[in-house]
Design an enzyme around this catalytic site. Structure first.
Site, PDB file in Angstrom:
ATOM      1  N   HIS A  22       0.833  -1.207   0.000  1.00  0.00           N
ATOM      2  CA  HIS A  22       0.000   0.000   0.000  1.00  0.00           C
ATOM      3  C   HIS A  22       0.871   1.261   0.000  1.00  0.00           C
ATOM      4  O   HIS A  22       0.338   2.368   0.101  1.00  0.00           O
ATOM      5  CB  HIS A  22      -0.878   0.046   1.262  1.00  0.00           C
ATOM      6  N   SER A  29     -11.833 -15.755  -9.358  1.00  0.00           N
ATOM      7  CA  SER A  29     -11.641 -14.441  -8.741  1.00  0.00           C
ATOM      8  C   SER A  29     -12.914 -13.591  -8.739  1.00  0.00           C
ATOM      9  O   SER A  29     -12.864 -12.413  -8.376  1.00  0.00           O
ATOM     10  CB  SER A  29     -10.520 -13.676  -9.466  1.00  0.00           C
ATOM     11  N   SER A  88     -15.832   2.129   1.203  1.00  0.00           N
ATOM     12  CA  SER A  88     -15.361   0.800   1.584  1.00  0.00           C
ATOM     13  C   SER A  88     -14.413   0.871   2.781  1.00  0.00           C
ATOM     14  O   SER A  88     -14.475   0.031   3.692  1.00  0.00           O
ATOM     15  CB  SER A  88     -14.653   0.149   0.393  1.00  0.00           C
TER      16      SER A  88
END
Length: 339
Positions: free
Chosen positions: A154, A273, A184
């Site tokens: 990240h 996925s 989110s």
């Protein structure tokens, strides 16, 4: 049946059973490592006060139970390779989704080209997939691992090991429209103890817009990664384009990393996925926090939370930081972030 034949059959069964158990153990091992690490981090966080959960390093906040200054300093010793696969994404951009795709692509490719059962040896599977999360000895161990290595981060580009850009490791840069991302992130933060929770959406929105988020400000993240977006070893992709055409997206990712698979194999990756498939298996892959990691996986969920004033503030921030850039254009802000 002779005793010799009985012994031969018994030995053959034992060998087959042992091989099957080993294969199952190796497939389960990385997920046990993942869920175990998260469980330990949550247990530690539950004993801490809210204002103790984050620490600052080089002006950016990080979770105390996941990261440490010592690990960040040790990370510089990682020797990146040109065939490394790096997924760079701000939190809640779709990281778990893309990690599933990348792991499946590599596993299928290696199985048919090198007759491997998994994407690496047992030692590799023991490493937590996020580059900045682990212990100080992690990078010395990673330097000894065979290619291909899959890493997730990240971090801002300047906080990655210098060897990543020096050796031109390939980076898949995943970005997501900021309104869905902050929505989110809000639900995720309130669902897991490693991050500070917020009493209201309004409080969280203020924190997000005033750069008080773990891993830093998303608009600064976009702005700084934009400087690398045109590099040949960086492939930017949006959450939205992959969501709208997963088959094309998976093909593009495979091509970028030089992974040659058949149409049938690529379709298998796409199916495995899908959000429905990953959510169905989430208890096995993400343990007790499955519902936190896999909540909706939707586009335009932000419309359920944003006020008119918040819309205006987010629109202004996007205009000031990223509109007109390569990444800003890719996000199609007027399509996905206008009421």
């Amino acid at each position: 049946m002779t005793k010799g034949l009985q012994l031969e059959l018994r030995n053959s069964f034992r060998k087959t059973f042992s091989t099957a158990c080993e294969r199952k153990r190796r497939m389960e091992k990385p997920r046990k490592k993942f869920t175990g690490f998260i469980d330990d981090a949550v247990a530690a966080a539950n004993k801490m006060d809210r204002d103790e959960l984050l620490f600052s390093y080089k002006g950016i906040l990080y979770p105390v139970t996941l990261c440490s200054p010592e690990v960040f300093r040790a990370m510089e010793s990682l020797e990146a390779r040109s065939d490394d696969i790096i997924l760079a994404a701000y939190p809640k951009s779709g990281t778990n989704w893309l990690a599933q795709i990348l792991n499946d692509l590599v596993a299928i490719f290696e199985k048919k080209t090198q007759n491997k059962e998994s994407s690496g040896n047992d030692e590799e599977l023991e490493e937590f997939p996020y580059l900045e999360i682990g212990d100080t000895g992690k990078y010395e161990r990673m330097n000894k691992l065979p290619s291909r290595r899959i890493m997730i981060t990240h971090l801002l580009p300047e906080n990655l090991p210098r060897s990543v850009f020096k050796n031109k490791a390939k980076i898949l840069l995943l970005i997501r429209n900021p309104k869905d991302l902050v929505t989110s992130f809000y639900h995720f933060t309130n669902g897991i103890a490693t991050l500070p929770s917020y009493e209201t959406w309004d409080d969280f929105f203020v924190a997000f817009m005033t750069k008080k988020m773990p891993w830093g400000c998303y608009f600064e993240y976009l702005s700084k990664w934009n400087k690398y977006a045109a590099d040949e070893n960086v492939m930017p992709m949006t959450y939205e384009e992959l969501k709208e055409n997963p088959v094309l997206g998976v093909k593009s990712i495979a091509a970028f990393f030089g992974i040659s698979l058949t149409e049938e194999e690529l379709q298998t990756v796409v199916e495995r996925s899908s959000f429905q498939s990953m959510k169905k298996n989430s208890e096995k892959t993400h343990g007790a926090y499955a519902n936190v990691f896999f909540r909706k996986g939707a586009i335009s969920d932000w419309k359920n939370l944003f006020s008119e004033d918040q819309n205006e503030k987010m629109d202004k921030a996007f205009e000031e930081h990223i509109r007109g850039t390569k990444l800003g254009t890719m996000l199609k802000y007027d399509v996905y972030c206008k009421a």
